[in-house]
Every structure is written in C-alpha cells, then in structure tokens.
Design a protein around this motif. Structure first.
Motif, PDB file in Angstrom:
ATOM      1  N   ALA A 107       0.836  -1.196   0.000  1.00  0.00           N
ATOM      2  CA  ALA A 107       0.000   0.000   0.000  1.00  0.00           C
ATOM      3  C   ALA A 107       0.872   1.248   0.000  1.00  0.00           C
ATOM      4  N   ARG A 108       0.575   2.165  -0.914  1.00  0.00           N
ATOM      5  CA  ARG A 108       1.279   3.447  -0.916  1.00  0.00           C
ATOM      6  C   ARG A 108       0.373   4.514  -0.305  1.00  0.00           C
ATOM      7  N   LEU A 109       0.911   5.241   0.648  1.00  0.00           N
ATOM      8  CA  LEU A 109       0.127   6.255   1.334  1.00  0.00           C
ATOM      9  C   LEU A 109       0.066   7.540   0.521  1.00  0.00           C
ATOM     10  N   GLY A 110      -1.113   8.159   0.539  1.00  0.00           N
ATOM     11  CA  GLY A 110      -1.294   9.454  -0.101  1.00  0.00           C
ATOM     12  C   GLY A 110      -1.418  10.573   0.904  1.00  0.00           C
ATOM     13  N   ALA A 111      -1.447  10.212   2.183  1.00  0.00           N
ATOM     14  CA  ALA A 111      -1.563  11.208   3.252  1.00  0.00           C
ATOM     15  C   ALA A 111      -0.802  10.721   4.470  1.00  0.00           C
ATOM     16  N   ASP A 112      -0.324  11.664   5.276  1.00  0.00           N
ATOM     17  CA  ASP A 112       0.355  11.309   6.521  1.00  0.00           C
ATOM     18  C   ASP A 112      -0.622  10.678   7.507  1.00  0.00           C
ATOM     19  N   LEU A 113      -0.103   9.769   8.336  1.00  0.00           N
ATOM     20  CA  LEU A 113      -0.827   9.236   9.487  1.00  0.00           C
ATOM     21  C   LEU A 113       0.055   9.504  10.710  1.00  0.00           C
ATOM     22  N   PRO A 114       0.023  10.727  11.226  1.00  0.00           N
ATOM     23  CA  PRO A 114       0.949  11.126  12.290  1.00  0.00           C
ATOM     24  C   PRO A 114       0.543  10.572  13.645  1.00  0.00           C
ATOM     25  N   PRO A 115       1.442  10.620  14.619  1.00  0.00           N
ATOM     26  CA  PRO A 115       1.082  10.205  15.984  1.00  0.00           C
ATOM     27  C   PRO A 115      -0.068  11.042  16.527  1.00  0.00           C
ATOM     28  N   ARG A 116      -0.967  10.384  17.266  1.00  0.00           N
ATOM     29  CA  ARG A 116      -2.083  11.087  17.896  1.00  0.00           C
ATOM     30  C   ARG A 116      -2.575  10.282  19.082  1.00  0.00           C
ATOM     31  N   ASP A 117      -3.447  10.879  19.876  1.00  0.00           N
ATOM     32  CA  ASP A 117      -3.900  10.244  21.116  1.00  0.00           C
ATOM     33  C   ASP A 117      -4.867   9.095  20.890  1.00  0.00           C
ATOM     34  N   ARG A 118      -5.764   9.202  19.925  1.00  0.00           N
ATOM     35  CA  ARG A 118      -6.769   8.156  19.715  1.00  0.00           C
ATOM     36  C   ARG A 118      -6.345   7.222  18.588  1.00  0.00           C
ATOM     37  N   PRO A 119      -6.759   5.957  18.639  1.00  0.00           N
ATOM     38  CA  PRO A 119      -6.365   4.987  17.614  1.00  0.00           C
ATOM     39  C   PRO A 119      -6.954   5.334  16.250  1.00  0.00           C
ATOM     40  N   GLU A 127      -8.724   5.501   3.823  1.00  0.00           N
ATOM     41  CA  GLU A 127      -8.831   6.807   3.169  1.00  0.00           C
ATOM     42  C   GLU A 127      -7.450   7.397   2.870  1.00  0.00           C
ATOM     43  N   ALA A 128      -6.459   7.058   3.689  1.00  0.00           N
ATOM     44  CA  ALA A 128      -5.110   7.609   3.513  1.00  0.00           C
ATOM     45  C   ALA A 128      -4.313   6.881   2.442  1.00  0.00           C
ATOM     46  N   VAL A 129      -4.790   5.729   1.981  1.00  0.00           N
ATOM     47  CA  VAL A 129      -4.058   4.930   0.989  1.00  0.00           C
ATOM     48  C   VAL A 129      -4.326   5.474  -0.410  1.00  0.00           C
ATOM     49  N   ALA A 130      -3.252   5.821  -1.109  1.00  0.00           N
ATOM     50  CA  ALA A 130      -3.384   6.335  -2.472  1.00  0.00           C
ATOM     51  C   ALA A 130      -3.517   5.213  -3.492  1.00  0.00           C
ATOM     52  N   SER A 131      -2.823   4.081  -3.250  1.00  0.00           N
ATOM     53  CA  SER A 131      -2.870   2.971  -4.202  1.00  0.00           C
ATOM     54  C   SER A 131      -2.471   1.676  -3.521  1.00  0.00           C
ATOM     55  N   LEU A 132      -2.965   0.571  -4.078  1.00  0.00           N
ATOM     56  CA  LEU A 132      -2.626  -0.769  -3.596  1.00  0.00           C
ATOM     57  C   LEU A 132      -2.000  -1.532  -4.754  1.00  0.00           C
ATOM     58  N   HIS A 133      -0.919  -2.268  -4.469  1.00  0.00           N
ATOM     59  CA  HIS A 133      -0.136  -2.915  -5.516  1.00  0.00           C
ATOM     60  C   HIS A 133       0.108  -4.391  -5.217  1.00  0.00           C
ATOM     61  N   PRO A 134       0.186  -5.224  -6.262  1.00  0.00           N
ATOM     62  CA  PRO A 134       0.733  -6.572  -6.071  1.00  0.00           C
ATOM     63  C   PRO A 134       2.235  -6.449  -5.893  1.00  0.00           C
ATOM     64  N   GLY A 135       2.828  -7.352  -5.128  1.00  0.00           N
ATOM     65  CA  GLY A 135       4.262  -7.213  -4.933  1.00  0.00           C
ATOM     66  C   GLY A 135       4.932  -8.433  -4.330  1.00  0.00           C
ATOM     67  N   ILE A 136       6.239  -8.329  -4.220  1.00  0.00           N
ATOM     68  CA  ILE A 136       7.079  -9.335  -3.560  1.00  0.00           C
ATOM     69  C   ILE A 136       8.026  -8.595  -2.622  1.00  0.00           C
ATOM     70  N   GLU A 137       8.079  -9.041  -1.381  1.00  0.00           N
ATOM     71  CA  GLU A 137       9.108  -8.547  -0.477  1.00  0.00           C
ATOM     72  C   GLU A 137      10.310  -9.476  -0.555  1.00  0.00           C
ATOM     73  N   LEU A 138      11.492  -8.919  -0.754  1.00  0.00           N
ATOM     74  CA  LEU A 138      12.726  -9.696  -0.749  1.00  0.00           C
ATOM     75  C   LEU A 138      13.378  -9.482   0.614  1.00  0.00           C
ATOM     76  N   ALA A 139      12.936 -10.285   1.575  1.00  0.00           N
ATOM     77  CA  ALA A 139      13.383 -10.125   2.960  1.00  0.00           C
ATOM     78  C   ALA A 139      14.833 -10.579   3.116  1.00  0.00           C
ATOM     79  N   GLU A 140      15.507 -10.010   4.132  1.00  0.00           N
ATOM     80  CA  GLU A 140      16.885 -10.369   4.454  1.00  0.00           C
ATOM     81  C   GLU A 140      17.065 -10.372   5.967  1.00  0.00           C
ATOM     82  N   CYS A 141      18.200 -10.900   6.423  1.00  0.00           N
ATOM     83  CA  CYS A 141      18.520 -10.899   7.846  1.00  0.00           C
ATOM     84  C   CYS A 141      20.024 -10.766   8.014  1.00  0.00           C
TER      85      CYS A 141
END
Length: 261
Positions: A107-119, A127-141
């Motif tokens: 998910a790519r965000l189109g708006a900030d989701l800053p720290p706040r008091d309520r969840p 509403e804050a998501v600008a786009s959703l994509h298929p993808g692959i994570e290439l994880a490492e350790c």
C-alpha cells in the motif's frame, strides 16, 4: 541495556547493512528482553545510516507465522531507499543476506498518518491509501541462520528482516474489489511453489496497515505520505537459490517478477 550498548548494537547493524554481510550470533549483552528497546535500536540504525525511510514491512499477523518467527504479536521494520523497486527486478543472490521472497500486497500512502492520542480506524487508514499494488518482499537478515541465531529482539533491531520491496502496477478500483479473497500464487522458474489469500493470512491488507499506523502512532513515529508498506506474506517463506526467478501472480490484479541472479 544502557544507551551506550544500544548505540553499539545500532552501529553494528548499520555496518552490516552498509557492507551487505552477516554475522553468526550476537553478544547476549546487546539484546534486551523487551521489544520497545529493540525498536528503539532500529530507530538508531536509521540515524546511523542517514537514509530516508521509503517504506515499511509488516510480518506475523496471525498465530501460525508468529510461532515460526518466535513472536506473540505482529512485527515491523523500516525499508530504506533505494530498496523500493519497480517490477520486474533482480538482485544478486550472493549479496543478499539469508534471502526470502514473500508475496504481499503493498500500500502506498497518499496522506500522513501522524502520531495522535486516539487509535486510527480501518476506515481512516483506507482513506489515507493512495494505491494498492501486487508485490514481492525480498526479505533479508543480518544474522546467519545457525545454532547461534540470536533472540527475536535482535531481529527486530535489525528491522524485522527488512530488505527490498518489489511492486507492480496499482490495482484499479481496489477498494471495491475482493482483494482479500483473491487467490495468489508464487512460482519459481515456472513451477508452482505456494498459494494463498489475504483473507487467510491477514484478514485484509488494510488490517495490518491499521495495526502499523497505531503502533507507530503509539511510539511517536507515524507514517508519511509516499511511503510504501508491504503488508505481510500471503504465501509463507521460501529459501531462494541463485538463478531462480519468482513470479507472484495476483490473477486479475496483475503479476510481479523478481529474480535472484
């Protein structure tokens, strides 16, 4: 674990990332039993690297994967620029640290989701998501998977195994389509290796994203517009070999290709 030891661990992890290498084990004095300290070290790694945080990864949303990863809750990590790549992408297997390809919605965000008091609610995060994509994570350790493999909190300090994110074209009208129920497959060199759905693994991609928004709000970090979040594996974990090409097929939502050369 005082601040000096935290800094020592952060410098070590930053050096391993810069050099693209691993080490076996870790001095037990550098690992504390609480996750908050581990995540604080991960933030120090960001400072040491001085690289923009271009995205985030989420893992272990449900009990099965939590058991495999030795955690009792979801986990997260930073993805640094330039580790966000448009598909198709390839990486040098010899330069990857214990690589793992994972099929994920991103998910790519189109708006900030800053720290706040309520969840944050799922609706607010959606509403804050600008786009959703298929993808692959290439994880490492940064730690070798051997008998000396350190406790989970060392892995959290290392970014929860964050490596690269490979993303495909945005999914049209994703809010009104059944992204959770769509079966996805992972093939290796043309042979089917895994399949799954977001409904089984995550409930829905926006569920882990909402969890992350609230976790980063609680810790005073927040999410920023433009960041790409890999929401969790739909097909489990595999160990790739050199010369293997992986294709994540999301059916009508497109496919993504990543190769280990």
């Amino acid at each position: 674990m005082d601040i000096a030891r935290q800094r020592e661990l952060a410098r070590l992890l930053a050096t391993l990332r810069r050099d693209g290498r691993q080490q076996s084990g870790l001095d037990p004095g550098l690992v504390r039993p609480d996750k908050d300290t581990a995540y604080r070290v991960a933030r120090m790694v960001e400072d040491e690297l001085s690289r923009p945080v271009a995205g985030w990864k989420i893992a272990a949303m449900k009990a099965g994967l939590q058991a495999q990863l030795r955690t009792d809750s979801p986990i997260y990590g930073r993805v640094f620029a330039p580790q966000i790549r448009e598909a198709p992408a390839s990486v040098a297997h010899a330069q990857q640290c214990s690589p793992i390809p994972e099929v994920e919605y991103q998910a790519r965000l189109g708006a900030d989701l800053p720290p706040r008091d309520r969840p944050y609610t799922v609706d607010e995060v959606t509403e804050a998501v600008a786009s959703l994509h298929p993808g692959i994570e290439l994880a490492e350790c940064r730690f070798v998977h051997d008998a000396a493999f350190p406790p989970l909190n060392a892995i959290l300090a290392d970014g929860a195994g964050a490596g690269s994110i490979v993303y495909g074209p945005a999914i049209a009208d994703w809010r009104t389509r059944d992204v959770a129920g769509q079966e996805v497959t992972l093939s290796c060199n043309g042979a089917l290796r895994r399949k799954g759905t977001a409904a089984e693994a995550l409930d829905h991609p926006l569920v882990p994203l909402t969890w992350l928004a609230n976790e980063l709000s609680r810790t005073g970090i927040g999410l920023k517009a433009g960041q790409l979040i890999s929401t969790g594996t739909l097909t489990g974990m595999l160990r790739p070999k050199p010369g293997e090409t992986y294709v994540a097929d999301f059916g009508p939502f497109g496919s993504v290709t990543a190769s280990y050369v």
